[in-house]
Design a protein around this motif. Sequence first.
Motif, PDB file in Angstrom:
ATOM      1  N   ILE A 102       0.699  -1.123  -0.034  1.00 13.75           N
ATOM      2  CA  ILE A 102       0.104  -0.083   0.004  1.00 13.75           C
ATOM      3  C   ILE A 102       1.003   1.237   0.093  1.00 13.75           C
ATOM      4  CG2 ILE A 102      -1.826   1.260   1.202  1.00 13.75           C
ATOM      5  CD1 ILE A 102      -2.336  -1.577   2.576  1.00 13.75           C
ATOM      6  N   TYR A 103       0.629   2.176  -1.085  1.00 12.90           N
ATOM      7  CA  TYR A 103       1.307   3.493  -1.050  1.00 12.90           C
ATOM      8  C   TYR A 103       0.274   4.457  -1.002  1.00 12.90           C
ATOM      9  CZ  TYR A 103       5.056   0.610  -3.007  1.00 12.90           C
ATOM     10  OH  TYR A 103       6.228  -0.344  -2.886  1.00 12.90           O
ATOM     11  N   GLN A 104       0.665   5.779  -0.742  1.00 15.13           N
ATOM     12  CA  GLN A 104      -0.190   6.828  -0.761  1.00 15.13           C
ATOM     13  C   GLN A 104      -0.866   7.013  -2.083  1.00 15.13           C
ATOM     14  OE1 GLN A 104      -0.504   8.704   2.074  1.00 15.13           O
ATOM     15  NE2 GLN A 104      -2.193   9.488   1.193  1.00 15.13           N
ATOM     16  N   GLY A 105      -2.102   6.802  -2.377  1.00 11.89           N
ATOM     17  CA  GLY A 105      -2.707   6.882  -3.502  1.00 11.89           C
ATOM     18  C   GLY A 105      -3.110   5.771  -4.586  1.00 11.89           C
ATOM     19  N   PHE A 106      -2.169   4.645  -4.283  1.00 14.82           N
ATOM     20  CA  PHE A 106      -2.259   3.526  -4.884  1.00 14.82           C
ATOM     21  C   PHE A 106      -1.897   1.996  -3.869  1.00 14.82           C
ATOM     22  CE2 PHE A 106       1.732   4.752  -5.933  1.00 14.82           C
ATOM     23  CZ  PHE A 106       2.553   3.971  -6.176  1.00 14.82           C
ATOM     24  N   THR A 107      -2.280   1.064  -4.804  1.00 14.88           N
ATOM     25  CA  THR A 107      -1.782  -0.246  -4.174  1.00 14.88           C
ATOM     26  C   THR A 107      -1.233  -1.193  -5.474  1.00 14.88           C
ATOM     27  OG1 THR A 107      -3.616  -0.215  -2.326  1.00 14.88           O
ATOM     28  CG2 THR A 107      -2.411  -2.308  -2.767  1.00 14.88           C
ATOM     29  N   MET A 108      -0.262  -1.965  -4.836  1.00 10.27           N
ATOM     30  CA  MET A 108       0.550  -2.775  -5.793  1.00 10.27           C
ATOM     31  C   MET A 108      -0.076  -4.155  -5.143  1.00 10.27           C
ATOM     32  SD  MET A 108       1.584  -0.861  -7.990  1.00 10.27           S
ATOM     33  CE  MET A 108       2.575  -2.089  -9.082  1.00 10.27           C
ATOM     34  N   VAL A 109      -0.452  -5.057  -5.795  1.00 11.04           N
ATOM     35  CA  VAL A 109      -0.903  -6.303  -5.612  1.00 11.04           C
ATOM     36  C   VAL A 109      -0.225  -7.388  -6.189  1.00 11.04           C
ATOM     37  CG1 VAL A 109      -2.933  -7.879  -5.512  1.00 11.04           C
ATOM     38  CG2 VAL A 109      -3.281  -5.579  -5.379  1.00 11.04           C
ATOM     39  N   TYR A 110       0.614  -8.085  -5.400  1.00 12.72           N
ATOM     40  CA  TYR A 110       1.564  -9.152  -5.741  1.00 12.72           C
ATOM     41  C   TYR A 110       0.929 -10.499  -5.497  1.00 12.72           C
ATOM     42  CZ  TYR A 110       5.402  -5.698  -6.149  1.00 12.72           C
ATOM     43  OH  TYR A 110       6.165  -4.711  -6.729  1.00 12.72           O
ATOM     44  N   HIS A 111       0.639 -11.288  -6.552  1.00 18.62           N
ATOM     45  CA  HIS A 111       0.331 -12.574  -6.385  1.00 18.62           C
ATOM     46  C   HIS A 111       1.451 -13.750  -6.546  1.00 18.62           C
ATOM     47  CE1 HIS A 111      -3.846 -11.525  -6.989  1.00 18.62           C
ATOM     48  NE2 HIS A 111      -3.148 -10.670  -7.810  1.00 18.62           N
ATOM     49  N   TYR A 112       1.655 -14.562  -5.312  1.00 20.85           N
ATOM     50  CA  TYR A 112       2.679 -15.447  -5.292  1.00 20.85           C
ATOM     51  C   TYR A 112       2.099 -16.720  -5.322  1.00 20.85           C
ATOM     52  CZ  TYR A 112       5.986 -11.942  -3.162  1.00 20.85           C
ATOM     53  OH  TYR A 112       6.788 -10.898  -3.152  1.00 20.85           O
ATOM     54  N   LEU A 113       2.788 -17.544  -6.086  1.00 19.16           N
ATOM     55  CA  LEU A 113       2.411 -19.016  -6.377  1.00 19.16           C
ATOM     56  C   LEU A 113       3.773 -19.855  -6.040  1.00 19.16           C
ATOM     57  CD1 LEU A 113       0.144 -20.905  -6.843  1.00 19.16           C
ATOM     58  CD2 LEU A 113       0.558 -20.789  -9.291  1.00 19.16           C
ATOM     59  N   GLU A 114       3.770 -20.747  -5.220  1.00 22.70           N
ATOM     60  CA  GLU A 114       4.861 -21.505  -4.890  1.00 22.70           C
ATOM     61  C   GLU A 114       6.246 -20.688  -4.803  1.00 22.70           C
ATOM     62  OE1 GLU A 114       4.984 -24.791  -8.021  1.00 22.70           O
ATOM     63  OE2 GLU A 114       3.167 -25.768  -6.964  1.00 22.70           O
ATOM     64  N   GLY A 115       6.105 -19.626  -4.071  1.00 27.13           N
ATOM     65  CA  GLY A 115       7.189 -18.750  -3.920  1.00 27.13           C
ATOM     66  C   GLY A 115       7.453 -17.781  -4.863  1.00 27.13           C
ATOM     67  N   LYS A 116       6.881 -17.755  -6.064  1.00 27.89           N
ATOM     68  CA  LYS A 116       7.379 -16.615  -7.014  1.00 27.89           C
ATOM     69  C   LYS A 116       6.256 -15.821  -7.562  1.00 27.89           C
ATOM     70  CE  LYS A 116      10.212 -20.420  -9.251  1.00 27.89           C
ATOM     71  NZ  LYS A 116      10.348 -21.224 -10.281  1.00 27.89           N
ATOM     72  N   VAL A 117       6.584 -14.643  -7.963  1.00 28.19           N
ATOM     73  CA  VAL A 117       5.595 -13.784  -8.240  1.00 28.19           C
ATOM     74  C   VAL A 117       5.053 -14.017  -9.616  1.00 28.19           C
ATOM     75  CG1 VAL A 117       5.121 -11.276  -8.717  1.00 28.19           C
ATOM     76  CG2 VAL A 117       6.664 -11.882  -6.917  1.00 28.19           C
ATOM     77  N   ILE A 118       3.661 -14.300  -9.751  1.00 29.25           N
ATOM     78  CA  ILE A 118       3.078 -14.723 -11.118  1.00 29.25           C
ATOM     79  C   ILE A 118       2.423 -13.560 -11.834  1.00 29.25           C
ATOM     80  CG2 ILE A 118       3.019 -17.056 -10.669  1.00 29.25           C
ATOM     81  CD1 ILE A 118      -0.047 -16.868 -10.030  1.00 29.25           C
ATOM     82  N   ARG A 119       2.279 -12.546 -10.800  1.00 30.75           N
ATOM     83  CA  ARG A 119       1.308 -11.422 -11.308  1.00 30.75           C
ATOM     84  C   ARG A 119       1.366 -10.141 -10.273  1.00 30.75           C
ATOM     85  NH1 ARG A 119      -5.174 -10.869 -12.172  1.00 30.75           N
ATOM     86  NH2 ARG A 119      -4.903  -9.602 -13.961  1.00 30.75           N
ATOM     87  N   ILE A 120       1.508  -9.269 -10.768  1.00 36.27           N
ATOM     88  CA  ILE A 120       1.489  -7.765 -10.311  1.00 36.27           C
ATOM     89  C   ILE A 120       0.275  -6.738 -10.921  1.00 36.27           C
ATOM     90  CG2 ILE A 120       2.965  -5.738  -9.307  1.00 36.27           C
ATOM     91  CD1 ILE A 120       5.315  -7.371  -9.723  1.00 36.27           C
ATOM     92  N   VAL A 121      -0.375  -6.411 -10.010  1.00 37.80           N
ATOM     93  CA  VAL A 121      -1.460  -5.590 -10.500  1.00 37.80           C
ATOM     94  C   VAL A 121      -1.472  -4.196  -9.806  1.00 37.80           C
ATOM     95  CG1 VAL A 121      -3.977  -5.128 -10.858  1.00 37.80           C
ATOM     96  CG2 VAL A 121      -2.853  -7.391 -11.018  1.00 37.80           C
ATOM     97  N   GLU A 122      -1.499  -3.088 -10.312  1.00 43.49           N
ATOM     98  CA  GLU A 122      -1.459  -1.889  -9.714  1.00 43.49           C
ATOM     99  C   GLU A 122      -2.986  -1.226  -9.707  1.00 43.49           C
ATOM    100  OE1 GLU A 122      -0.292   2.844 -10.757  1.00 43.49           O
ATOM    101  OE2 GLU A 122       0.278   1.381 -12.073  1.00 43.49           O
ATOM    102  N   VAL A 123      -3.288  -1.010  -8.524  1.00 45.74           N
ATOM    103  CA  VAL A 123      -4.894  -0.514  -8.192  1.00 45.74           C
ATOM    104  C   VAL A 123      -5.065   0.920  -7.712  1.00 45.74           C
ATOM    105  CG1 VAL A 123      -6.915  -1.235  -6.760  1.00 45.74           C
ATOM    106  CG2 VAL A 123      -5.234  -3.068  -7.423  1.00 45.74           C
ATOM    107  N   LYS A 124      -5.614   1.546  -8.586  1.00 45.93           N
ATOM    108  CA  LYS A 124      -6.119   3.096  -8.150  1.00 45.93           C
ATOM    109  C   LYS A 124      -7.362   3.365  -8.142  1.00 45.93           C
ATOM    110  CE  LYS A 124      -1.941   5.540  -9.893  1.00 45.93           C
ATOM    111  NZ  LYS A 124      -1.162   6.355 -10.879  1.00 45.93           N
TER     112      LYS A 124
END
Length: 196
Positions: A102-124
Motif C-alpha cells: 500500500i502506497y499513498q494513492g495506490f496499491t500494488m497487488v503481488y500474487h505469489y504461487l509456490e514462492g514466485k511472483v506470477i502477477r503484479i496489479v496496480e490498483v488506483k
Amino acid sequence: MAQRVATEYVNASIQVTEAEMPILMSLCEAQQLRLQVFVLDNGNHEVVLQDEAGGEAIRLTFERIHGHYVCVLSCRVEQLKLTNVLRKLISAFKGDAVVNRIYQGFTMVYHYLEGKVIRIVEVKGDQHKTVFEHRDTIGRMEAQFRRQTVEEEIGILRRAVNELLDLRNQTSAAAEIADIDERLQHHSRLLFALEA
C-alpha cells in the motif's frame, strides 16, 4: 519514489517440514529481529517476530498437519524488516500469497504461487492495471511440441489417404471400392479435425 505505507498479507500460506523448521528460524534470526519460539502441547509451533525497538510484532502459528508445519497468515505490517522477512519466507519455502503493498494513492497487488511472483496489479481506486504477468515458457514449449506431434499425425494420415486412393484406382470390385471410400471418408474427417 513512492513511500510504502504498509503491506498486507492476505491468506499467505507456508508449509515446511520438521527438518526445514531450523532453517526457517535461522532465516528469521538473520534479519535482526527479536525471535520467540513456543512449542505447544499438540506439537504446533508459534513464532513471534518483533522489530528491534520492541514495537510491531507478528505471530506465525505453524500447525502440525501430516508431518508438515503449515502456517496460514493474514496480517498488516508497517515495519520494513518484518515485511522483508515475510517476503523471504514465502519465497524460500515456496509459499502462496496475495500481498498488497500500500502506497499513498495506490496499491500494488503481488500474487505469489509456490514462492514466485506470477502477477503484479496496480490498483488506483476502481482501476486495475496489470504491470507484470508470468508467462509459462515451458508450457508454451510443450504445447508447441504437441502441435508438432499433430503435424506428424497429419503426415501419416495424408500418406494413408494417398495409399487408399492408389488402391481405389487399381480396384474394380464395387464392394472393395465402397470399403475404400468409407475409410477415405473417415480419414478425411480426421484430417479436417487435426488441421483445424
